[in-house]
Write an enzyme that holds these catalytic residues in place. Sequence first.
Site, PDB file in Angstrom:
ATOM      1  CG  HIS A 101      -4.812  -7.481   0.482  1.00 25.10           C
ATOM      2  ND1 HIS A 101      -4.961  -6.615  -0.713  1.00 25.10           N
ATOM      3  CD2 HIS A 101      -3.666  -7.033   1.057  1.00 25.10           C
ATOM      4  CE1 HIS A 101      -3.770  -5.853  -0.667  1.00 25.10           C
ATOM      5  NE2 HIS A 101      -3.199  -6.241   0.490  1.00 25.10           N
ATOM      6  CG  MET A 121      -4.496  -6.836   7.208  1.00 22.96           C
ATOM      7  SD  MET A 121      -6.188  -5.779   6.631  1.00 22.96           S
ATOM      8  CE  MET A 121      -6.331  -4.689   8.215  1.00 22.96           C
ATOM      9  CB  SER A 122      -0.222  -8.764   2.645  1.00 26.60           C
ATOM     10  OG  SER A 122       0.767  -7.768   2.961  1.00 26.60           O
ATOM     11  CG  HIS A 170      -2.772  -2.476  -3.261  1.00 26.74           C
ATOM     12  ND1 HIS A 170      -1.741  -3.264  -2.887  1.00 26.74           N
ATOM     13  CD2 HIS A 170      -3.089  -1.943  -2.114  1.00 26.74           C
ATOM     14  CE1 HIS A 170      -1.613  -3.517  -1.519  1.00 26.74           C
ATOM     15  NE2 HIS A 170      -2.345  -2.609  -1.306  1.00 26.74           N
ATOM     16  CB  SER A 177      -0.903  -0.064   1.375  1.00 27.05           C
ATOM     17  OG  SER A 177      -1.833  -1.110   1.354  1.00 27.05           O
ATOM     18  CG  HIS A 220      -6.735   2.312   3.279  1.00 24.24           C
ATOM     19  ND1 HIS A 220      -5.635   1.344   3.542  1.00 24.24           N
ATOM     20  CD2 HIS A 220      -6.999   2.685   1.779  1.00 24.24           C
ATOM     21  CE1 HIS A 220      -5.418   1.124   2.284  1.00 24.24           C
ATOM     22  NE2 HIS A 220      -6.046   1.632   1.509  1.00 24.24           N
ATOM     23  CB  ALA A 278       1.092  -0.728   5.328  1.00 18.56           C
ATOM     24  CG  ASN A 282      -1.077   1.768  11.837  1.00 17.52           C
ATOM     25  OD1 ASN A 282      -0.944   1.448  10.812  1.00 17.52           O
ATOM     26  ND2 ASN A 282      -1.618   0.759  12.878  1.00 17.52           N
ATOM     27  CE1 TYR A 315      -8.296  -5.967   1.563  1.00 18.94           C
ATOM     28  CE2 TYR A 315      -6.660  -6.482   3.012  1.00 18.94           C
ATOM     29  CZ  TYR A 315      -7.348  -5.532   1.953  1.00 18.94           C
ATOM     30  OH  TYR A 315      -6.446  -4.519   1.504  1.00 18.94           O
ATOM     31  CD  GLU A 316      -7.988  -7.550  -2.950  1.00 24.07           C
ATOM     32  OE1 GLU A 316      -8.287  -6.894  -4.150  1.00 24.07           O
ATOM     33  OE2 GLU A 316      -7.058  -7.692  -2.472  1.00 24.07           O
TER      34      GLU A 316
HETATM   35  N1  HPA Z   1      -3.220  -3.962  11.545  1.00 21.29           N
HETATM   36  C1  HPA Z   1      -3.538  -4.425  10.442  1.00 21.29           C
HETATM   37  N2  HPA Z   1      -2.762  -4.193   9.169  1.00 21.29           N
HETATM   38  C2  HPA Z   1      -2.193  -3.118   9.171  1.00 21.29           C
HETATM   39  C3  HPA Z   1      -2.210  -2.057  10.193  1.00 21.29           C
HETATM   40  C4  HPA Z   1      -2.734  -2.589  11.374  1.00 21.29           C
HETATM   41  O1  HPA Z   1      -2.653  -1.799  12.335  1.00 21.29           O
HETATM   42  N3  HPA Z   1      -1.540  -0.959   9.805  1.00 21.29           N
HETATM   43  C5  HPA Z   1      -1.283  -1.247   8.302  1.00 21.29           C
HETATM   44  N4  HPA Z   1      -1.729  -2.485   7.907  1.00 21.29           N
END
Ligand code: HPA
Length: 280
Positions: free
Chosen positions: A86, A214-215, A64, A33, A250, A116, A238, A88-89
Amino acid sequence: MIEIFTSDDLDASVESIRRRYAGTPRVGIVLGSGLGDLADRVESKTVIPYREIAGFPTTTVEGHSGNLVLGKLAGVETAILQGRFHYYEGRSLASATAPIRTIAGLGAKTVVLTAAAGGVDPKIVPGSIVSITDHMNLIGENPLRGPNDARLGPRFPDMSEVYSARLRGLAIDAARETGIELGFGVYAAVAGPSYETPAEIRMLRVLGADLVGMSVAPEAIVARHMGLEVAAFAIVSNHAAGVSKNPITHAEVLEAGKIAAPKLGVLVARFVAKIAAADT
Ligand code: HPA
């Protein structure tokens, strides 16, 4: 729904690329991302939109872009996956990780994953780059589930060193030479798309995770299944939920990617040059 990616699918995807690109990438790189700009550093490039590659799904996530970029990065033949898929898609992990197999099918021996991630360890600050040393696949699914295609890899692949210690040594050298600070940590892969609750983050911390995302893990598993050497870098966007009081958005994840992207670009370009130099 069983969506598997067979060696026939792999042959078809490689063939659709071969019509437009004759090289052999030494390294494949997956951009996460907000990190798509790294592809701007590639010279004499061939850009193939994912929708023109047989067997590739198309990306749906903002940030993406969905192109395979082939050419020279730091003088090294490289295949960049600009945009990833991903869990989740809604697609199977076998289909989400198809591009990793294609990169291997084109001849790459190494894959560099970038993504990320949230910092579970409170000491990991947003904006930093962390070399992933190991993962916990907590997605609840495995990309290798289903019939095993022995042409792609073994039924029960070893995962005792998913993230190559040899490559980590080269990454440390690349970081030192470019003056970029590099952290180290264990990545917990979760399904998403909702971010975690503070209780879930406390659980991940107890389990030994430093980062959450998530990847990465499914792609790393598939890469190891095919015998690729793997390195992975997380851009910490973050503090994870509850580590700081701020809600997670996001937009913030994309923004952190944008800020860190130039730094990551410098690091990855030097890293790729070192990988190639170590071959000789
Ligand atoms: N959690 C899950 N996936 C992420 C996060 C998070 O805090 N930040 C970026 N991708």
